[in-house]
Write a protein that holds these residues in place. Structure first.
Motif, PDB file in Angstrom:
ATOM      1  N   SER A 317      47.269 -10.214  36.491  1.00 26.74           N
ATOM      2  CA  SER A 317      45.942  -9.685  36.142  1.00 26.74           C
ATOM      3  C   SER A 317      46.146  -9.471  34.636  1.00 26.74           C
ATOM      4  N   ARG A 318      44.923  -9.749  34.023  1.00 25.17           N
ATOM      5  CA  ARG A 318      44.817  -9.570  32.556  1.00 25.17           C
ATOM      6  C   ARG A 318      43.379  -9.595  32.267  1.00 25.17           C
ATOM      7  N   THR A 319      42.919  -8.710  31.520  1.00 28.61           N
ATOM      8  CA  THR A 319      41.396  -8.565  31.146  1.00 28.61           C
ATOM      9  C   THR A 319      41.596  -8.692  29.737  1.00 28.61           C
ATOM     10  N   VAL A 320      40.492  -8.987  29.193  1.00 27.55           N
ATOM     11  CA  VAL A 320      40.219  -9.310  27.623  1.00 27.55           C
ATOM     12  C   VAL A 320      39.169  -7.874  27.273  1.00 27.55           C
ATOM     13  N   ASP A 321      39.692  -6.959  26.388  1.00 27.70           N
ATOM     14  CA  ASP A 321      38.883  -6.025  25.942  1.00 27.70           C
ATOM     15  C   ASP A 321      38.203  -6.354  24.789  1.00 27.70           C
ATOM     16  N   LEU A 322      36.886  -6.501  24.799  1.00 33.81           N
ATOM     17  CA  LEU A 322      36.048  -6.898  23.659  1.00 33.81           C
ATOM     18  C   LEU A 322      35.450  -5.690  22.966  1.00 33.81           C
ATOM     19  N   SER A 323      35.967  -4.412  22.960  1.00 33.48           N
ATOM     20  CA  SER A 323      35.596  -3.316  22.203  1.00 33.48           C
ATOM     21  C   SER A 323      36.341  -3.131  21.244  1.00 33.48           C
ATOM     22  N   ARG A 324      35.548  -2.646  19.981  1.00 35.17           N
ATOM     23  CA  ARG A 324      36.058  -2.305  18.619  1.00 35.17           C
ATOM     24  C   ARG A 324      37.250  -3.351  18.361  1.00 35.17           C
ATOM     25  N   ILE A 325      36.534  -4.616  18.022  1.00 36.80           N
ATOM     26  CA  ILE A 325      37.481  -5.845  17.760  1.00 36.80           C
ATOM     27  C   ILE A 325      37.528  -5.894  16.194  1.00 36.80           C
ATOM     28  N   PRO A 326      38.791  -5.823  15.449  1.00 33.30           N
ATOM     29  CA  PRO A 326      38.796  -5.726  14.009  1.00 33.30           C
ATOM     30  C   PRO A 326      38.641  -6.986  13.439  1.00 33.30           C
TER      31      PRO A 326
END
Length: 441
Positions: A317-326
């Protein structure tokens, strides 16, 4: 066998992850490994920007009076040598990928129909899983004259035989700004046309500093491209109510997902493939990742999505967090931003500090700026921005900590490297002291 279409950051990362886990993997790549990042994007801009900064630094020190002489760019030689570097990078990626156990087929136009892959007429129906990582293509507005000799994109700019005297750059985002800095540093008279606002993703203070780097560029906002003038070669552009003469036009108007070869899948209106949180498409056992699934079009996002697709196949299980992308805009300075538009809190801002690459610029005040956004209720850092030499490196690690919910209080015992040209560590300590004073009050 697992089949992967596309050898850019997303597809290659997925391939290496799967092969390293013992899976049989075949990767189909039409050009060379590395995708747009190595060949038409990040590495292209970095290579050209290194030359541009060298020219600007020499000019600044000459004007300061500490060195003598001038420099000029040999553009055809720059592009020739840069292509050699890019080819070497691609070979390094190839060696790493092959060493992981991935089979690579080059020069292949691969199509995907459901769980079947058709590569140069050969149909493969034995897939354990399929990953579509075919990237995106350069977007050029449908305007008259867009195909004239003298019009370019990042993919075709290497074919420009010599530096033009005057260039029009179409676009208002990161790529347009970076190319405007590069070619103006090379001595080209650059006019930039933004459809709406220019570099709207930058905070106000940083935006002002970026414009200083681009002070020699004629910037036209709210000026959508109307047509390119010329009969057999570019002679000018019409944008909004402005007509400007030029010898070349560079379209830096973004990219669009490339998916016409993928059939039988749910797609969005722009052609991007719809995926769930595991990067799985509407067809069970077929995954998509990278630019082909749509914005944001950042290489680190593509890599994470490639890992996520591979891990889903492996049952992890792995998700991609697209919040606050530098992200960083590379001009004379690095302009690094990581913030959540919806987050609220106190803002702390000041000029950046002097260090390697910026000491001489204390004299004219162009050392950069920095800003920190903090949730005053708990001290959590919710965003930051910093401009200066090398702020992208600092932003990488601080951005990770921000996404993990780090607070200013956790930095009180930090021991920084000195000297450095990024002062966010001092801003964080100042914010902690400020919050402590408020609490005592």
């Amino acid at each position: 066998m697992i089949y992967i279409v596309g050898g850019g950051p997303a597809g290659r990362m997925a391939a290496v992850r799967l092969a390293s886990a013992g899976k049989e993997v075949t990767l189909f790549e039409k050009r060379a490994l590395g995708g747009q990042c190595v060949h038409d994007g990040c590495m292209l801009v970095c290579g050209l920007n290194d030359v541009a900064r060298s020219i600007r630094d020499t000019e600044f020190l000459r004007n300061t009076g500490v060195i003598e002489g001038t420099v000029s760019v040999r553009y055809p030689e720059v592009m020739r040598r840069l292509e050699e570097v890019q080819a070497r990078l691609s070979k390094i990626l190839e060696r790493e990928t092959l060493d992981a156990g991935v089979k690579i087929q080059y020069g292949v136009t691969a199509e995907v129909e459901g769980r079947s892959v058709i590569a140069d007429g050969v149909r493969y129906d034995d897939a354990e899983a399929v990953i579509v990582a075919s990237g995106a293509e350069m977007y050029v507005p449908d305007v008259s004259g867009a195909g004239l000799f003298g019009t370019y994109t990042a993919r075709t700019i290497r074919s420009m035989p010599a530096l033009p005297k005057r260039m029009a750059i179409v676009g208002g985002g990161i790529s347009a700004a970076e190319f405007a800095y590069i070619f103006s540093s090379f001595g080209v008279e650059v006019s930039l046309f933004a459809r709406s606002s220019f570099l709207s993703m930058l905070p106000k203070r940083m935006h002002k500093a970026a414009l200083r780097d681009l002070s020699s560029v004629h910037i036209y906002e709210n000026a959508p491209i109307g047509r390119v003038l010329g009969s057999d070669h570019v002679v000018g552009v019409v944008a909004g109510d402005v007509t400007v003469a030029c010898d070349a036009v560079l379209f830096a108007t973004g990219v669009r997902p490339h998916s016409p070869h993928v059939r039988g899948f749910l797609k969005n209106a722009d052609g991007s493939i719809v995926v769930n949180e595991k990067m799985e498409t509407s067809v069970r056992g077929v995954y998509a990742c990278g630019d082909v699934v749509g914005a944001p079009y950042f290489t680190p996002v593509s890599r994470l999505q490639g890992f996520a697709a591979a891990d889903a196949i492996l049952g992890v299980s792995r998700t991609v967090d697209l919040s606050r992308i530098p992200f960083t805009v590379v001009l004379g300075l690095d302009y690094t931003v990581c913030r959540d538009a919806d987050a609220s809190g106190a803002s702390f801002a000041s000029p950046n500090i002097a260090g390697p690459g910026s000491v001489w610029h204390v004299s004219d005040g162009s050392v950069g700026t920095m800003e920190l956004n903090v949730d005053t209720s708990n001290g959590q850092i919710v965003g930051f921005s910093s401009s200066g030499p090398g702020t992208g490196l600092v932003g990488t690690y601080l951005g990770y900590l921000v996404r993990k919910g780090v607070t200013v209080h956790e930095f009180s015992s930090m021991l920084e490297i000195h000297p450095i040209s990024d002062g966010l560590y001092s801003m964080i300590r100042f914010a902690e002291d400020h919050l402590a004073d408020q609490k005592r009050e």
